[in-house]
Design an enzyme around this catalytic site. Structure first.
Site, PDB file in Angstrom:
ATOM      1  N   ALA A  25       0.794  -1.244   0.000  1.00 48.81           N
ATOM      2  CA  ALA A  25       0.000   0.000   0.000  1.00 48.81           C
ATOM      3  C   ALA A  25       0.820   1.283   0.000  1.00 48.81           C
ATOM      4  CB  ALA A  25      -0.943   0.004   1.207  1.00 48.81           C
ATOM      5  N   TYR A 167       1.449 -12.985 -15.548  1.00 46.21           N
ATOM      6  CA  TYR A 167       0.530 -12.079 -14.848  1.00 46.21           C
ATOM      7  C   TYR A 167      -0.915 -12.562 -15.001  1.00 46.21           C
ATOM      8  CZ  TYR A 167      -1.481  -7.595 -13.324  1.00 46.21           C
ATOM      9  OH  TYR A 167      -2.179  -6.617 -12.652  1.00 46.21           O
ATOM     10  N   ILE A 200      -5.708   1.555 -14.994  1.00 48.60           N
ATOM     11  CA  ILE A 200      -5.771   2.516 -13.887  1.00 48.60           C
ATOM     12  C   ILE A 200      -4.535   3.417 -13.931  1.00 48.60           C
ATOM     13  CG2 ILE A 200      -5.955   2.805 -11.381  1.00 48.60           C
ATOM     14  CD1 ILE A 200      -8.387   1.376 -12.671  1.00 48.60           C
TER      15      ILE A 200
END
Length: 259
Positions: A25, A167, A200
């Site tokens: 994070a 991935y 994103i």
């Protein structure tokens, strides 16, 4: 009357007094989730791998909002480290209500050029970490007969992508793991869902050529890349009691890419 109701919703803290664990994070999507969750009253325990400076800055920023936040240097891909980390969080915070498995990396290459090491590394960080962390928190959630687990998948895990076999395999694995955990733990009021972000915009995508980003955006029905807040808001919904009857689902946060 309607206007008044809107104001109440704006000021409602959906996670007041709850404690959340977020892996990976210190930047990107994980950081965005931590910030939104803190605004909604959640105490935040998060991991970071190397960026101690960014982690400390985030810890300070979150604590300044009046909640309790702490960063831990821990590798979620290591089974024993994950166990030790969860024990430390329980000692520091007393309880955990939400687990967000967000740690992830990419090592892109065409299959013919991909090394075994690059395949294994991505599987370990993106998929095995989800197993490690879920195992580590499971006993706590079972004991309190509640908990929300949110696993970060990807649109690539849903549809695949050339040059990303490692991935795609890791993120597809996350979806299968999520659905199985939802079936196993549902009777104990423990929910498990996945989020599949599309394109994103983060610090990583900021380094891409402007034309490349425009090409991506033009192919998305909503004509823009997503923000970390877009993903964080989806996490907020799945972490809160607003989604009390939702488990085993994959929520695509992709602007319509997979429509």
């Amino acid at each position: 009357m309607y206007h008044k109701q809107t104001i109440i919703i704006d000021h409602m803290k959906l996670l007041e007094g709850k404690t959340v664990i977020i892996t990976g994070a210190s930047r990107g999507i994980g950081k965005g989730i931590a910030e939104v969750f803190a605004k909604h009253g959640a105490n935040v325990a998060f991991t970071y791998s190397a960026s101690a400076e960014s982690a400390q800055a985030l810890e300070n920023e979150l604590n300044a909002t009046g909640i309790k936040a702490k960063g831990y240097q821990s590798n979620a891909a290591d089974f024993n480290e994950a166990q030790t980390f969860v024990e430390a969080v329980l000692a520091d915070f007393g309880t955990v209500d939400v687990l967000i498995n967000n740690a992830g990396i990419t090592k892109d290459n065409l299959l013919m050029r991909m090394s075994e090491e690059d395949f294994d590394k991505v599987i370990n960080v993106n998929l095995k970490s989800v197993f490690n962390m879920t195992k580590a928190i499971q006993k706590t959630f079972l004991k309190q007969r509640s908990g929300s687990i949110i696993n970060m998948s990807s649109v690539v895990g849903v549809k695949g992508n050339a040059g990303q076999t490692n991935y795609a395999a890791s993120k597809a694995g996350v979806i299968g793991f999520t659905k199985s955990v939802a079936l196993e733990l549902g009777s104990r009021n423990i929910r498990c869902n996945a989020i599949a972000p599309g394109f994103i915009e983060t610090e990583m995508t900021a380094k891409l050529n402007e034309e490349v980003v425009k090409g991506w955006a033009d192919a998305i029905p909503l004509k823009r890349g997503g923000t970390t807040e877009d993903v964080a808001n989806a996490c907020l919904f799945l972490a809160s009691d607003m989604s009390a009857y939702i488990t085993g689902q994959v929520l695509n946060v992709d602007g319509g890419m997979l429509t």
